[in-house]
Scaffold this motif. Structure first.
Motif, PDB file in Angstrom:
ATOM      1  N   VAL A 199      47.982  36.266  44.813  1.00  0.00           N
ATOM      2  CA  VAL A 199      46.844  35.339  44.269  1.00  0.00           C
ATOM      3  C   VAL A 199      46.536  35.753  42.822  1.00  0.00           C
ATOM      4  CG1 VAL A 199      44.806  34.138  44.662  1.00  0.00           C
ATOM      5  CG2 VAL A 199      46.253  34.671  46.619  1.00  0.00           C
ATOM      6  N   ILE A 200      46.331  34.923  41.922  1.00  0.00           N
ATOM      7  CA  ILE A 200      45.758  34.891  40.824  1.00  0.00           C
ATOM      8  C   ILE A 200      44.396  34.040  40.649  1.00  0.00           C
ATOM      9  CG2 ILE A 200      45.950  34.868  38.267  1.00  0.00           C
ATOM     10  CD1 ILE A 200      48.953  35.153  38.508  1.00  0.00           C
ATOM     11  N   LEU A 201      43.236  34.872  40.579  1.00  0.00           N
ATOM     12  CA  LEU A 201      42.109  34.033  40.718  1.00  0.00           C
ATOM     13  C   LEU A 201      41.459  34.179  39.124  1.00  0.00           C
ATOM     14  CD1 LEU A 201      39.596  32.425  41.426  1.00  0.00           C
ATOM     15  CD2 LEU A 201      38.682  34.744  42.389  1.00  0.00           C
ATOM     16  N   ILE A 202      41.462  32.906  38.526  1.00  0.00           N
ATOM     17  CA  ILE A 202      41.066  32.770  37.160  1.00  0.00           C
ATOM     18  C   ILE A 202      39.860  32.401  36.956  1.00  0.00           C
ATOM     19  CG2 ILE A 202      41.548  31.713  34.745  1.00  0.00           C
ATOM     20  CD1 ILE A 202      44.408  31.639  35.664  1.00  0.00           C
ATOM     21  N   ILE A 227      47.708  30.183  42.519  1.00  0.00           N
ATOM     22  CA  ILE A 227      46.563  30.317  41.384  1.00  0.00           C
ATOM     23  C   ILE A 227      45.568  29.479  41.891  1.00  0.00           C
ATOM     24  CG2 ILE A 227      46.424  29.958  39.014  1.00  0.00           C
ATOM     25  CD1 ILE A 227      49.465  30.300  38.552  1.00  0.00           C
ATOM     26  N   PHE A 228      44.273  30.261  41.918  1.00  0.00           N
ATOM     27  CA  PHE A 228      43.009  29.509  42.049  1.00  0.00           C
ATOM     28  C   PHE A 228      42.155  29.814  40.755  1.00  0.00           C
ATOM     29  CE2 PHE A 228      44.589  30.730  46.309  1.00  0.00           C
ATOM     30  CZ  PHE A 228      44.344  29.639  46.844  1.00  0.00           C
ATOM     31  N   THR A 229      41.498  28.421  40.200  1.00  0.00           N
ATOM     32  CA  THR A 229      40.783  28.783  39.112  1.00  0.00           C
ATOM     33  C   THR A 229      38.980  28.308  39.460  1.00  0.00           C
ATOM     34  OG1 THR A 229      41.431  26.446  38.576  1.00  0.00           O
ATOM     35  CG2 THR A 229      42.893  28.189  37.728  1.00  0.00           C
ATOM     36  N   VAL A 230      38.332  28.895  38.405  1.00  0.00           N
ATOM     37  CA  VAL A 230      36.973  28.655  38.748  1.00  0.00           C
ATOM     38  C   VAL A 230      36.394  28.455  37.121  1.00  0.00           C
ATOM     39  CG1 VAL A 230      34.687  29.323  39.523  1.00  0.00           C
ATOM     40  CG2 VAL A 230      36.668  29.927  40.807  1.00  0.00           C
ATOM     41  N   ALA A 231      35.692  27.391  36.939  1.00  0.00           N
ATOM     42  CA  ALA A 231      35.367  27.033  35.759  1.00  0.00           C
ATOM     43  C   ALA A 231      33.728  27.243  35.645  1.00  0.00           C
ATOM     44  CB  ALA A 231      35.274  25.312  35.477  1.00  0.00           C
ATOM     45  N   TYR A 232      33.267  28.078  34.629  1.00  0.00           N
ATOM     46  CA  TYR A 232      32.001  28.622  34.634  1.00  0.00           C
ATOM     47  C   TYR A 232      31.393  27.729  33.370  1.00  0.00           C
ATOM     48  CZ  TYR A 232      32.570  31.991  38.342  1.00  0.00           C
ATOM     49  OH  TYR A 232      32.868  32.594  39.520  1.00  0.00           O
ATOM     50  N   SER A 280      43.738  26.023  44.123  1.00  0.00           N
ATOM     51  CA  SER A 280      42.554  25.009  44.403  1.00  0.00           C
ATOM     52  C   SER A 280      41.724  25.332  43.035  1.00  0.00           C
ATOM     53  CB  SER A 280      41.682  25.485  45.400  1.00  0.00           C
ATOM     54  OG  SER A 280      42.108  25.168  46.676  1.00  0.00           O
ATOM     55  N   PHE A 281      40.892  24.205  42.438  1.00  0.00           N
ATOM     56  CA  PHE A 281      40.120  24.549  41.196  1.00  0.00           C
ATOM     57  C   PHE A 281      38.540  24.167  41.894  1.00  0.00           C
ATOM     58  CE2 PHE A 281      37.582  21.694  38.392  1.00  0.00           C
ATOM     59  CZ  PHE A 281      37.276  22.765  37.392  1.00  0.00           C
ATOM     60  N   TYR A 282      37.785  25.255  41.275  1.00  0.00           N
ATOM     61  CA  TYR A 282      36.571  24.631  41.582  1.00  0.00           C
ATOM     62  C   TYR A 282      35.420  24.828  40.143  1.00  0.00           C
ATOM     63  CZ  TYR A 282      37.789  25.825  46.369  1.00  0.00           C
ATOM     64  OH  TYR A 282      38.647  25.654  47.560  1.00  0.00           O
ATOM     65  N   PHE A 283      34.486  23.893  40.237  1.00  0.00           N
ATOM     66  CA  PHE A 283      33.425  24.096  39.170  1.00  0.00           C
ATOM     67  C   PHE A 283      32.287  24.791  39.815  1.00  0.00           C
ATOM     68  CE2 PHE A 283      33.261  21.532  35.092  1.00  0.00           C
ATOM     69  CZ  PHE A 283      32.267  22.250  34.666  1.00  0.00           C
ATOM     70  N   ALA A 284      32.247  26.117  39.217  1.00  0.00           N
ATOM     71  CA  ALA A 284      31.010  26.900  39.512  1.00  0.00           C
ATOM     72  C   ALA A 284      29.561  26.144  39.195  1.00  0.00           C
ATOM     73  CB  ALA A 284      31.164  28.323  38.945  1.00  0.00           C
ATOM     74  N   THR A 285      28.726  26.299  40.118  1.00  0.00           N
ATOM     75  CA  THR A 285      27.504  25.996  39.880  1.00  0.00           C
ATOM     76  C   THR A 285      26.518  26.941  40.440  1.00  0.00           C
ATOM     77  OG1 THR A 285      27.397  24.785  42.052  1.00  0.00           O
ATOM     78  CG2 THR A 285      28.014  23.233  40.199  1.00  0.00           C
ATOM     79  N   VAL A 286      25.244  27.140  39.820  1.00  0.00           N
ATOM     80  CA  VAL A 286      24.261  27.864  40.232  1.00  0.00           C
ATOM     81  C   VAL A 286      23.820  27.758  41.765  1.00  0.00           C
ATOM     82  CG1 VAL A 286      22.044  28.983  39.555  1.00  0.00           C
ATOM     83  CG2 VAL A 286      23.768  28.483  37.822  1.00  0.00           C
ATOM     84  N   GLY A 287      24.060  28.841  42.457  1.00  0.00           N
ATOM     85  CA  GLY A 287      23.296  28.479  43.917  1.00  0.00           C
ATOM     86  C   GLY A 287      24.740  27.749  44.833  1.00  0.00           C
ATOM     87  N   GLY A 288      25.733  27.493  44.216  1.00  0.00           N
ATOM     88  CA  GLY A 288      26.827  26.757  44.621  1.00  0.00           C
ATOM     89  C   GLY A 288      27.536  27.378  46.113  1.00  0.00           C
ATOM     90  N   ASP A 289      28.345  26.721  46.608  1.00  0.00           N
ATOM     91  CA  ASP A 289      29.090  27.469  47.626  1.00  0.00           C
ATOM     92  C   ASP A 289      30.741  27.485  47.301  1.00  0.00           C
ATOM     93  OD1 ASP A 289      29.755  24.646  47.342  1.00  0.00           O
ATOM     94  OD2 ASP A 289      29.350  24.354  49.866  1.00  0.00           O
ATOM     95  N   GLN A 290      30.970  27.699  45.896  1.00  0.00           N
ATOM     96  CA  GLN A 290      32.256  27.942  45.583  1.00  0.00           C
ATOM     97  C   GLN A 290      33.054  29.200  46.067  1.00  0.00           C
ATOM     98  OE1 GLN A 290      29.892  27.271  43.382  1.00  0.00           O
ATOM     99  NE2 GLN A 290      29.451  28.949  42.182  1.00  0.00           N
ATOM    100  N   VAL A 291      31.864  30.295  46.041  1.00  0.00           N
ATOM    101  CA  VAL A 291      32.491  31.420  46.676  1.00  0.00           C
ATOM    102  C   VAL A 291      32.962  31.331  48.144  1.00  0.00           C
ATOM    103  CG1 VAL A 291      31.899  33.823  47.337  1.00  0.00           C
ATOM    104  CG2 VAL A 291      31.338  32.899  45.163  1.00  0.00           C
ATOM    105  N   ARG A 292      32.266  30.594  48.996  1.00  0.00           N
ATOM    106  CA  ARG A 292      32.518  30.236  50.481  1.00  0.00           C
ATOM    107  C   ARG A 292      34.021  29.589  50.544  1.00  0.00           C
ATOM    108  NH1 ARG A 292      31.743  26.302  53.916  1.00  0.00           N
ATOM    109  NH2 ARG A 292      30.351  25.340  52.317  1.00  0.00           N
ATOM    110  N   HIS A 293      33.996  28.611  49.696  1.00  0.00           N
ATOM    111  CA  HIS A 293      35.354  27.735  49.761  1.00  0.00           C
ATOM    112  C   HIS A 293      36.335  28.732  49.240  1.00  0.00           C
ATOM    113  CE1 HIS A 293      33.379  24.129  50.893  1.00  0.00           C
ATOM    114  NE2 HIS A 293      32.842  24.135  49.763  1.00  0.00           N
ATOM    115  N   LEU A 294      36.392  29.519  48.180  1.00  0.00           N
ATOM    116  CA  LEU A 294      37.469  30.495  47.809  1.00  0.00           C
ATOM    117  C   LEU A 294      38.066  31.409  48.868  1.00  0.00           C
ATOM    118  CD1 LEU A 294      36.393  31.462  44.199  1.00  0.00           C
ATOM    119  CD2 LEU A 294      38.644  30.804  44.910  1.00  0.00           C
ATOM    120  N   LEU A 295      36.848  31.838  49.376  1.00  0.00           N
ATOM    121  CA  LEU A 295      37.100  32.830  50.479  1.00  0.00           C
ATOM    122  C   LEU A 295      37.750  32.194  51.479  1.00  0.00           C
ATOM    123  CD1 LEU A 295      36.400  35.634  51.739  1.00  0.00           C
ATOM    124  CD2 LEU A 295      34.486  34.795  52.776  1.00  0.00           C
TER     125      LEU A 295
END
Length: 354
Positions: A199-202, A227-232, A280-295
């Protein structure tokens, strides 16, 4: 084999001489105050009901209780057994964007710090996986090869900054190629009988300035790399602060025309890479649950058995010492300080001491 697991616990033995010193100090101070209040001639008569022997016994019991508590805290172990420990998981490269735009403060404290915080949290939540750390901007550099040592991984994550690479900009293609080389050099060798999930996590704000990233993602996906990506950052965007060597704000980055550069996050490039990389792609938000979804996404992937080691398990023997300490401490509480059978004068009558 006999051993103590926590040798540092013996540092608490200093409490024993403290008990002696404090007891002596308060006994002496109490005597001086009483002598000052009632006189040195009357003090022996009024204090004759106190048993110095019982006081000494109480002090000794207190020291013994502390001694046994310290021994229990040191965790004595006797006897051992061997246990097979299997390490299973996936191979992951954390590719972290360290371009200057990641220092934008449209999310607090800034995009890069938010990414580092969430990656550290992800490391804690997924033990057993082999993780490598890579920094990229205009160029890419592997900072940590694949390892399942969480302390080392988090150390490299915390060290990420805009100086981790020599070239600014954002080049996803170079990052993907560098990650592929890291898998080939430090990962488990694969053949027809051994398949490793990679896995590559960007983690990036998505401002790609070089073409070819989607094609590179497709080729990696064909080889089995997800490949998983997270936008900050935010779509509204923010300015890029410029700070001096002490960290004080000097101003904001400007373009050639003297206008303040506003960096916005659309996420289109990151979304396209994730789709091409079957991730999967996730848009990071403060206090969001993107970490849980990634996991959840990573845990659903097929696991690979890495190393099998024999771990030595020692039998804990602190329980009996802890019990002895509790019994001694309880016994000390029920010992009084008065002499048994002592009688003193109360007015005209001799009365037994209570």
């Amino acid at each position: 084999m006999f051993r103590f697991e926590n040798m540092a616990a013996f540092n608490y033995l200093w409490i024993i001489p403290v008990i002696i010193i404090v007891g002596y100090f308060f006994d002496r101070r109490s005597r001086k105050r009483m002598e000052a209040a009632i006189g040195s001639r009357l003090y022996p008569f009024l204090s004759s009901s106190v048993s110095q022997k019982k006081r000494t016994i109480k002090t000794v019991l207190q020291m013994l209780a502390v001694f046994f508590f310290v021994l229990a805290l040191a965790r004595p172990q006797f006897g051992q057994s061997k246990q097979e420990v299997k390490s299973e998981g996936v191979e992951i490269i954390f590719a972290v964007d360290v371009s200057e735009s990641m220092m934008s403060e449209d999310v607090k404290p800034n995009r890069l710090t938010q990414a580092k915080t969430e990656l550290n949290r992800l490391v804690d939540l997924m033990p057993g996986n082999k993780i490598g750390i890579m920094a990229f901007a205009g160029s890419a550099a592997l900072l940590s090869p694949l390892t399942n040592d969480p302390a080392a991984i988090k150390m490299y994550i915390d060290a990420l900054d805009t100086n981790s690479v020599s070239t600014q900009g954002t080049n996803f293609t170079d990052a993907l190629n560098t990650a592929k080389e890291a898998f080939e050099r430090g990962g488990v060798s694969t053949d027809d009988t051994v398949k490793v999930t990679r896995v590559i996590l960007i983690a990036s704000d998505g401002e790609d300035h070089e073409p070819g990233a989607v094609d590179a993602a497709k080729k990696l996906a064909e080889d089995g790399t997800r490949i998983f990506t997270v936008a900050y950052g935010t779509e509204k965007g923010g300015a890029i602060p410029v700070r001096d060597g002490m960290g004080f704000l000097k101003g904001y980055k400007k373009d050639r025309g003297g206008q303040t550069v506003i960096t916005t996050v659309k996420g289109d490039a990151l979304r396209a890479m994730a789709e091409a990389g079957k991730g999967s792609f996730y848009f990071a938000t403060v206090g969001g649950d993107q970490v849980r979804h990634l996991l959840e996404d990573i845990n659903h992937l097929e696991k690979t058995q890495f190393d099998t080691t024999m771990a030595t398990q020692y039998e804990e023997r602190f329980q009996i010492l802890l019990l002895i300490g509790i019994i001694i401490a309880t016994f000390e509480l029920f010992i009084g300080e008065r002499r048994r059978g002592f009688r003193f004068w109360k007015g005209r009558f001799e009365v037994p001491a209570e």
